[in-house]
Design an enzyme around this catalytic site. Structure first.
Site, PDB file in Angstrom:
ATOM      1  N   ASN A 121       0.811  -1.241   0.000  1.00 38.40           N
ATOM      2  CA  ASN A 121       0.000   0.000   0.000  1.00 38.40           C
ATOM      3  C   ASN A 121       0.836   1.279   0.000  1.00 38.40           C
ATOM      4  O   ASN A 121       0.464   2.254  -0.635  1.00 38.40           O
ATOM      5  CB  ASN A 121      -1.044  -0.021   1.122  1.00 38.40           C
ATOM      6  CG  ASN A 121      -0.439  -0.111   2.501  1.00 38.40           C
ATOM      7  OD1 ASN A 121       0.630  -0.692   2.689  1.00 38.40           O
ATOM      8  ND2 ASN A 121      -1.122   0.447   3.470  1.00 38.40           N
ATOM      9  N   GLY A 181       2.503  -5.818   7.251  1.00 39.17           N
ATOM     10  CA  GLY A 181       1.494  -6.433   6.381  1.00 39.17           C
ATOM     11  C   GLY A 181       0.297  -6.887   7.188  1.00 39.17           C
ATOM     12  O   GLY A 181       0.094  -6.437   8.320  1.00 39.17           O
ATOM     13  N   SER A 182      -0.465  -7.797   6.608  1.00 39.51           N
ATOM     14  CA  SER A 182      -1.711  -8.221   7.249  1.00 39.51           C
ATOM     15  C   SER A 182      -1.431  -9.042   8.506  1.00 39.51           C
ATOM     16  O   SER A 182      -0.372  -9.664   8.645  1.00 39.51           O
ATOM     17  CB  SER A 182      -2.525  -9.061   6.270  1.00 39.51           C
ATOM     18  OG  SER A 182      -1.803 -10.237   5.969  1.00 39.51           O
ATOM     19  N   GLU A 204       4.339  -5.025  12.232  1.00 40.70           N
ATOM     20  CA  GLU A 204       3.516  -3.835  11.973  1.00 40.70           C
ATOM     21  C   GLU A 204       2.294  -4.334  11.212  1.00 40.70           C
ATOM     22  O   GLU A 204       2.346  -4.540   9.999  1.00 40.70           O
ATOM     23  CB  GLU A 204       4.310  -2.817  11.131  1.00 40.70           C
ATOM     24  CG  GLU A 204       5.560  -2.293  11.825  1.00 40.70           C
ATOM     25  CD  GLU A 204       5.256  -1.285  12.931  1.00 40.70           C
ATOM     26  OE1 GLU A 204       4.161  -0.705  12.943  1.00 40.70           O
ATOM     27  OE2 GLU A 204       6.131  -1.090  13.801  1.00 40.70           O
ATOM     28  N   CYS A 242      -2.972   1.751   6.459  1.00 39.98           N
ATOM     29  CA  CYS A 242      -3.124   0.958   7.689  1.00 39.98           C
ATOM     30  C   CYS A 242      -3.719   1.767   8.823  1.00 39.98           C
ATOM     31  O   CYS A 242      -4.408   1.220   9.668  1.00 39.98           O
ATOM     32  CB  CYS A 242      -1.795   0.362   8.107  1.00 39.98           C
ATOM     33  SG  CYS A 242      -0.531   1.597   8.396  1.00 39.98           S
ATOM     34  N   GLU A 279     -10.710  -5.527   8.725  1.00 43.79           N
ATOM     35  CA  GLU A 279     -10.180  -4.204   8.401  1.00 43.79           C
ATOM     36  C   GLU A 279     -10.667  -3.868   6.987  1.00 43.79           C
ATOM     37  O   GLU A 279     -10.499  -4.674   6.072  1.00 43.79           O
ATOM     38  CB  GLU A 279      -8.650  -4.291   8.417  1.00 43.79           C
ATOM     39  CG  GLU A 279      -7.946  -3.017   8.075  1.00 43.79           C
ATOM     40  CD  GLU A 279      -6.426  -3.218   7.982  1.00 43.79           C
ATOM     41  OE1 GLU A 279      -5.965  -4.371   7.987  1.00 43.79           O
ATOM     42  OE2 GLU A 279      -5.722  -2.214   7.890  1.00 43.79           O
TER      43      GLU A 279
HETATM   44  P1  NAD Z   1       0.312  -9.200   3.121  1.00 44.43           P
HETATM   45  O1  NAD Z   1       0.315  -9.763   4.481  1.00 44.43           O
HETATM   46  O2  NAD Z   1      -0.473  -9.865   2.065  1.00 44.43           O
HETATM   47  O3  NAD Z   1       1.808  -9.115   2.534  1.00 44.43           O
HETATM   48  C1  NAD Z   1       2.859  -8.501   3.234  1.00 44.43           C
HETATM   49  C2  NAD Z   1       4.151  -9.188   2.845  1.00 44.43           C
HETATM   50  O4  NAD Z   1       4.109 -10.538   3.278  1.00 44.43           O
HETATM   51  C3  NAD Z   1       4.439  -9.204   1.361  1.00 44.43           C
HETATM   52  O5  NAD Z   1       5.792  -8.860   1.127  1.00 44.43           O
HETATM   53  C4  NAD Z   1       4.194 -10.645   0.967  1.00 44.43           C
HETATM   54  O6  NAD Z   1       5.041 -11.061  -0.081  1.00 44.43           O
HETATM   55  C5  NAD Z   1       4.526 -11.391   2.243  1.00 44.43           C
HETATM   56  N1  NAD Z   1       3.813 -12.670   2.360  1.00 44.43           N
HETATM   57  C6  NAD Z   1       2.634 -13.002   1.808  1.00 44.43           C
HETATM   58  N2  NAD Z   1       2.298 -14.265   2.152  1.00 44.43           N
HETATM   59  C7  NAD Z   1       3.282 -14.728   2.937  1.00 44.43           C
HETATM   60  C8  NAD Z   1       3.500 -15.955   3.632  1.00 44.43           C
HETATM   61  N3  NAD Z   1       2.628 -16.967   3.567  1.00 44.43           N
HETATM   62  N4  NAD Z   1       4.610 -16.088   4.367  1.00 44.43           N
HETATM   63  C9  NAD Z   1       5.481 -15.077   4.461  1.00 44.43           C
HETATM   64  N5  NAD Z   1       5.323 -13.891   3.836  1.00 44.43           N
HETATM   65  C10 NAD Z   1       4.237 -13.713   3.085  1.00 44.43           C
HETATM   66  O7  NAD Z   1      -0.106  -7.695   3.367  1.00 44.43           O
HETATM   67  P2  NAD Z   1      -0.496  -6.647   2.289  1.00 44.43           P
HETATM   68  O8  NAD Z   1      -1.797  -7.076   1.701  1.00 44.43           O
HETATM   69  O9  NAD Z   1       0.674  -6.379   1.409  1.00 44.43           O
HETATM   70  O10 NAD Z   1      -0.737  -5.340   3.182  1.00 44.43           O
HETATM   71  C11 NAD Z   1      -1.974  -4.993   3.706  1.00 44.43           C
HETATM   72  C12 NAD Z   1      -2.022  -5.183   5.195  1.00 44.43           C
HETATM   73  O11 NAD Z   1      -0.882  -4.615   5.799  1.00 44.43           O
HETATM   74  C13 NAD Z   1      -3.201  -4.496   5.859  1.00 44.43           C
HETATM   75  O12 NAD Z   1      -3.725  -5.335   6.857  1.00 44.43           O
HETATM   76  C14 NAD Z   1      -2.589  -3.258   6.482  1.00 44.43           C
HETATM   77  O13 NAD Z   1      -3.273  -2.741   7.587  1.00 44.43           O
HETATM   78  C15 NAD Z   1      -1.249  -3.784   6.879  1.00 44.43           C
HETATM   79  N6  NAD Z   1      -0.323  -2.670   6.961  1.00 44.43           N
HETATM   80  C16 NAD Z   1       0.165  -2.340   8.188  1.00 44.43           C
HETATM   81  C17 NAD Z   1       1.006  -1.255   8.309  1.00 44.43           C
HETATM   82  C18 NAD Z   1       1.574  -0.854   9.618  1.00 44.43           C
HETATM   83  O14 NAD Z   1       2.477  -0.025   9.617  1.00 44.43           O
HETATM   84  N7  NAD Z   1       1.119  -1.373  10.749  1.00 44.43           N
HETATM   85  C19 NAD Z   1       1.363  -0.531   7.173  1.00 44.43           C
HETATM   86  C20 NAD Z   1       0.840  -0.906   5.942  1.00 44.43           C
HETATM   87  C21 NAD Z   1       0.010  -1.988   5.848  1.00 44.43           C
END
Ligand code: NAD
Length: 457
Positions: A114, A189-190, A211, A245, A335
């Protein structure tokens, strides 16, 4: 996927001690800054391709934030690195006590799509400043930005220092984490994937910063300035088409102000994005069809008050306000992470707190009120990562504040000095002179209890 030899080469490079010197660290930070500025236009183009962000939005939320972090790190690094002296307790006098800041080693930084640039590079700044080697894994869903980041990283750093790894996270990350012991994993990430990363790290007792996402409530009290509240909520909720986020996820507004707030929100949306946001320079798009479909499904969970238009071909979802949302439906359990804003009325604070409690530990919390008493009561009542009073989301852009969640929304914090701390070990050292060696500290202990009680209290 890097082969294990590449990761071992990083370990060897770290063990050589080259990354520990102040002169080395400062040079890397300056080189990174030069490269980011040199690729400023490429980053604008890439972020437009991936998310239809305007140049101005890119500067405020991506490149500018990175440059500000770099400037602060370059300015403060010497100070941050200094060992600090702390007090020594009576039991240990006349020893002296010091805290050394030691790099962790080879760290893994995993980014989301994002804010694909800022959320990968800002943690990297902390890792570099603290003297680590780092593996960078960007999201595979913001490909244009990932390509520019790869160019920047490869231009500036050798692979045994900073390694850029692409590919499907679900394949690449377990492969690396199960075959190599990182010294720290920094994941953004998520929450679902966060749990997977946390488990893999636990297997090798690798410390983590997580995070994660969250469902950040935004409370608008009876005594709030409604015009300001509407402007500030609409601004951050619909920035990056809601894919933020710390975006206000839903509004809890005092019943007496609900209609006034809805009308003010509609006006703010039109002031910012015109009557057709699809044509607006200031309005982004959804990253991909999977996310588009997920967000569109939420439109069934209540009444659309405003907006609701969508176009799958352009991945457009209009800024949307929703009323009468079903508290038990997905829209209030997940979310939203898109430009859909439920507006829920409340009569008493207890009623509102019950709704907030459905999604524990939000990443952020926002309160609009003019009452200091209410401010205190609300801040004491909700356990959240960070937040704002009479504002939304902007706390994240102040690098003097720690940024991070708690519990369900994450663990650990970063930004500015807090990033340096996250990527440093605080090595505690007590130094004891040899000229004083009282017998009380050695056996036999019999009869010394009274003295111990006096010394240790
Ligand atoms: P995601 O969890 O799909 O992906 C994040 C990362 O994890 C990517 O680099 C992806 O390649 C990797 N990944 C995916 N599957 C994996 C697995 N099985 N094992 C290990 N790594 C894996 O998240 P997203 O969709 O890219 O981001 C959206 C989410 O991130 C939302 O929930 C948002 O709130 C959160 N987010 C949090 C912050 C924060 O600072 N707290 C900031 C931005 C986004």
């Amino acid at each position: 996927m890097p082969d294990i030899n590449q990761l071992s080469a990083m370990r060897n490079y770290f063990n050589s001690g080259a990354t520990k010197l102040y002169s080395f660290r400062i040079e890397q930070l300056k080189k990174l800054k030069q490269a980011v500025l040199a690729h400023e236009q490429d980053l604008y183009d890439a972020l437009y391709t991936d998310l239809k962000k305007s140049k101005e939005e890119v500067w405020v939320t991506e490149t500018g934030m990175v440059i500000a972090e770099l400037n602060q790190a370059i300015q403060q690094l010497r100070q941050w690195m200094k060992a600090t002296t702390t007090r020594t307790n009576l039991l240990n006098l006349p020893s002296s006590s010091h805290i050394l800041k030691e790099p962790l080693g080879v760290v893994l930084i995993i980014g989301p799509w994002n804010y694909p640039f800022q959320l990968l590079i800002n943690p990297l700044i902390g890792a570099l400043a603290a003297g680590n080697c780092a593996v960078l894994k960007p999201s595979e869903f913001a490909l244009a930005t990932a390509t520019i980041m790869k160019t920047i990283i490869k231009e500036v750093f050798p692979e045994n220092y900073i390694l850029y790894v692409e590919g499907d996270g679900a394949a690449v990350i377990p492969e690396m984490m199960n075959n190599f012991s990182f010294d720290h994993v920094f994941y953004t990430g998520s929450s679902a994937v966060g749990k997977i990363v946390y488990k893999m790290a636990a297997e090798r007792l690798v410390p983590v910063t997580l995070e994660l996402g969250g469902k950040s409530p935004c409370v608008v009290e009876q005594d709030a300035n409604i015009i300001i509240a509407a402007k500030r909520i609409a601004m951050t909720k619909f920035s990056n088409a809601g894919q933020m986020c710390v975006a206000p996820d839903y509004i809890l507004v005092h019943h007496s102000k609900k209609n006034e707030l809805i009308e003010a929100l509609k006006r703010s949306i039109e002031n910012f994005f015109g009557t057709d946001a699809a044509d607006s320079y200031n309005y982004g798009k959804i990253i991909n069809q999977k996310q588009f479909n997920r967000i569109v499904n939420y439109l069934q969970d209540g009444t659309v008050l405003y907006g609701g238009k969508t176009n799958i071909d352009t991945l457009y979802i209009e800024p949307t306000l929703m009323d009468t949302v079903n508290i038990n439906a997905a829209i209030m359990k997940e979310e939203i992470f898109g430009p859909v804003l439920p507006i829920i009325g409340f009569e008493t604070m207890e009623e509102a707190l019950k709704i907030i409690a459905i999604n524990k530990n939000p990443l952020a919390f926002y309160l609009f009120t003019s009452s200091k008493t209410k401010e205190k009561v609300w801040l004491d009542s909700v356990a959240f990562g960070g937040g704002c009073i009479n504002n939304a989301s902007w706390h994240l852009t102040n690098h003097h504040l720690p940024f991070g969640g708690r519990g369900f929304s994450g663990t650990g914090q970063y930004h500015g000095k807090f990033s340096f701390d996250t990527f440093s070990h605080k090595k505690a050292v007590m130094k004891t002179p040899v000229w004083f060696d009282p017998a009380i500290k050695y056996p036999p202990f019999k009869g010394k209890l009274k003295l111990f009680k006096w010394v240790i209290r």
